[in-house]
Design a protein around this motif. Structure first.
Motif, PDB file in Angstrom:
ATOM      1  N   LEU A   6       0.863  -1.189   0.000  1.00  0.00           N
ATOM      2  CA  LEU A   6       0.000   0.000   0.000  1.00  0.00           C
ATOM      3  C   LEU A   6       0.897   1.235   0.000  1.00  0.00           C
ATOM      4  CD1 LEU A   6      -2.720  -1.004   2.647  1.00  0.00           C
ATOM      5  CD2 LEU A   6      -2.781  -1.328   0.171  1.00  0.00           C
ATOM      6  N   GLY A   7       0.820   2.002  -1.085  1.00  0.00           N
ATOM      7  CA  GLY A   7       1.645   3.204  -1.206  1.00  0.00           C
ATOM      8  C   GLY A   7       2.766   2.991  -2.202  1.00  0.00           C
ATOM      9  N   GLY A   8       2.759   3.791  -3.273  1.00  0.00           N
ATOM     10  CA  GLY A   8       3.759   3.619  -4.338  1.00  0.00           C
ATOM     11  C   GLY A   8       4.840   4.680  -4.307  1.00  0.00           C
ATOM     12  N   LEU A  58      -8.012  -7.459  -5.164  1.00  0.00           N
ATOM     13  CA  LEU A  58      -6.585  -7.644  -5.471  1.00  0.00           C
ATOM     14  C   LEU A  58      -5.712  -7.451  -4.227  1.00  0.00           C
ATOM     15  CD1 LEU A  58      -6.437  -5.660  -8.836  1.00  0.00           C
ATOM     16  CD2 LEU A  58      -6.394  -8.146  -8.544  1.00  0.00           C
ATOM     17  N   ILE A  59      -6.345  -7.013  -3.121  1.00  0.00           N
ATOM     18  CA  ILE A  59      -5.592  -6.718  -1.901  1.00  0.00           C
ATOM     19  C   ILE A  59      -5.835  -7.782  -0.823  1.00  0.00           C
ATOM     20  CG2 ILE A  59      -5.367  -5.054   0.010  1.00  0.00           C
ATOM     21  CD1 ILE A  59      -5.916  -2.840  -2.087  1.00  0.00           C
ATOM     22  N   PHE A  60      -7.095  -8.216  -0.706  1.00  0.00           N
ATOM     23  CA  PHE A  60      -7.435  -9.142   0.397  1.00  0.00           C
ATOM     24  C   PHE A  60      -6.970 -10.572   0.157  1.00  0.00           C
ATOM     25  CE2 PHE A  60     -11.114  -6.095   1.503  1.00  0.00           C
ATOM     26  CZ  PHE A  60     -10.256  -5.335   2.275  1.00  0.00           C
ATOM     27  N   PRO A  76      -9.662   2.845   6.333  1.00  0.00           N
ATOM     28  CA  PRO A  76     -10.583   1.701   6.183  1.00  0.00           C
ATOM     29  C   PRO A  76      -9.920   0.428   5.641  1.00  0.00           C
ATOM     30  CG  PRO A  76     -11.642   3.715   5.427  1.00  0.00           C
ATOM     31  CD  PRO A  76     -10.248   4.091   5.813  1.00  0.00           C
ATOM     32  N   ILE A  77      -9.094   0.564   4.594  1.00  0.00           N
ATOM     33  CA  ILE A  77      -8.485  -0.633   3.986  1.00  0.00           C
ATOM     34  C   ILE A  77      -7.573  -1.352   4.987  1.00  0.00           C
ATOM     35  CG2 ILE A  77      -6.470   0.550   2.940  1.00  0.00           C
ATOM     36  CD1 ILE A  77      -8.404  -2.023   0.979  1.00  0.00           C
TER      37      ILE A  77
END
Length: 443
Positions: A6-8, A58-60, A76-77
């Motif tokens: 998370l975070g590019g 694509l994240i969980f 939230p994520i």
């Protein structure tokens, strides 16, 4: 194994490169825009990414998630990931197992960048093959993927330490602790203090914890908790059989039956707080077996850190100083404390729950005028409105500097030391400091 990042930004892309190299299936998701240069790196390395959204499907399905330090836990994520039991860790935690290098980890509310840069300077000048990373410079994970350093000096923020579980530096340093970032810690100071001390939680009897013995929060924590690490204190007021201190204008360091002394006049950094930074860095150098002559030479030629009490120019005998890196009250306290001339103080920005009353005695003694540079200056005006004769509000750096020039006479100082974050009028503290320097040069 699927690694979701998370975070590019710097830490995200660095982790992606190391993850790919170590055989993970990697996906980078950024809720904002990913900068062009980072996007290019991801594409060249064949790493999947998305921007301006978080696609939950694509994240969980991740086995592990690396969260960039700028993303709060209450997003939230992140909350959903934690509920699902998916580990959310920091770049430091992800990267550390992939190197056998000796790690020096440095944290604290203030002074950590200067101490980190000075420590790196001491070790590098001695010929050590040493990397610099963490909260500054190139991503730690990226360096592990690319280079083969034998040791690293890492500046570690509380946000990075929040995401560690097994990470353990061989030498840990806590420069000091004062209220900062409380918006990220439920406005509970103890939560923030505990976050800093995560730096020592996995240390063993073979490791070291260096700390400011004059700091109330640190002393109180050490009275109530234990660490297995060997404790090495430093102080401006006390002396030790083992530790670092100032005595008769000399810095003395006693570690493992060895003594190092140096005249404080020969140390390039100025100010009491910088003596502490020098004691911490020199103690690390002693533990790493650096020769005394090398330490002395390095302490006398260190240039300091940009945006931290950086002397910009002297114009008509008025000194302009850029301390844009002072993003909290404690950092500004050090800055005002080191002023020896009547000072016009440029202050303001995004307030993170500041108590400006701590600066009251210094402002009465040293500040002749205050220039408020922020979108909302009410709190600063309320506290200092009756204390200084002149108080002005401006909404850009050029006006702030021109006003500073108008309010000064020969022998005065104009000090940019905002005590606040920069995200109302500037991209970051570097942008704020660079705009200040540019405006000074245009006077």
């Amino acid at each position: 194994m699927r690694l979701v990042i998370l975070g590019g930004g710097e830490s995200g892309v660095g982790t992606a490169i190391l993850g790919k190299k170590k055989g993970y299936e990697v996906f980078v998701s950024d809720f904002g825009k990913i900068k062009g240069n980072y996007k290019e790196v991801l594409i060249i390395n064949g790493i999947a990414w998305e921007e301006e959204k978080h696609t939950e499907d694509l994240i969980f399905n991740a086995d592990v998630v690396m969260k960039s330090p700028g993303i709060p836990d209450k997003t939230p994520i992140v909350k959903k990931l934690v509920e699902k039991g998916i580990p959310v860790i920091s770049e430091i935690e992800f990267a550390a197992p992939y190197t056998n290098a000796t790690i020096v980890g440095i944290t604290g509310s203030n002074g950590k960048t200067t101490t980190t840069m000075l420590t790196h300077h001491l070790l590098k000048s001695a010929g050590l093959n040493v990397g610099l990373g963490g909260n500054i410079g190139k991503s730690f994970a990226w360096q592990i993927a690319d280079n083969k350093y034998d040791s690293y000096v890492l500046e570690l923020s509380s946000f990075q330490l929040d995401g560690v579980k097994n990470f353990k530096p061989h030498i840990a340093v806590i420069t000091n602790i004062s209220p900062d970032h409380l918006d990220r810690y439920e406005y509970n100071y103890d939560n923030y203090i505990n976050a800093k001390f995560r730096i020592t939680m996995n240390q063993t009897e073979d490791d070291y914890l260096l700390y400011d013995a004059d700091d109330e929060a640190i002393s109180a924590w050490l009275e109530r908790h234990t660490t297995k690490a060997k404790l090495i204190p430093f102080s401006l007021t006390k002396t030790f059989n083992e530790g670092a201190y100032i005595k008769n204008n000399k810095m003395e360091i006693r570690i493992e039956q060895d003594k190092f002394t140096m005249d404080t006049d020969h140390i390039a950094l100025e100010g009491k707080h910088n003596m502490k930074n020098a004691m911490a860095a020199t103690s690390v150098a002693k533990l790493m077996q650096i020769r005394k002559a090398t330490i002395r030479e390095s302490l006398s030629n260190f240039q300091g850190v940009e945006h931290r009490l950086e002397k910009v120019l002297k114009i008509q005998n008025v000194q302009y100083i850029n301390d844009s890196k002072a993003t909290n009250v404690n950092a500004t306290f050090f800055a005002l404390d080191s002023m020896n001339t009547p000072t016009v103080w440029i202050v303001g920005g995004v307030d993170k729950g500041n108590d400006y009353n701590e600066l009251m005695s210094l402002v009465r003694e040293k500040v002749k005028a205050i220039i408020c540079l922020g979108v909302d200056n009410k709190k600063i005006i309320d506290v200092f409105g009756n204390v200084v004769d002149i108080m002005v509000e401006v909404d850009n750096m050029s006006d702030a500097v021109q006003m500073g020039q108008r309010l000064t006479e020969k022998g005065d100082t104009v000090l940019l030391s905002p005590a606040c974050a920069s995200f109302d009028l500037f991209e970051n503290y570097e942008d704020r400091g660079n705009q200040f320097k540019l405006a000074v040069k245009q006077l």
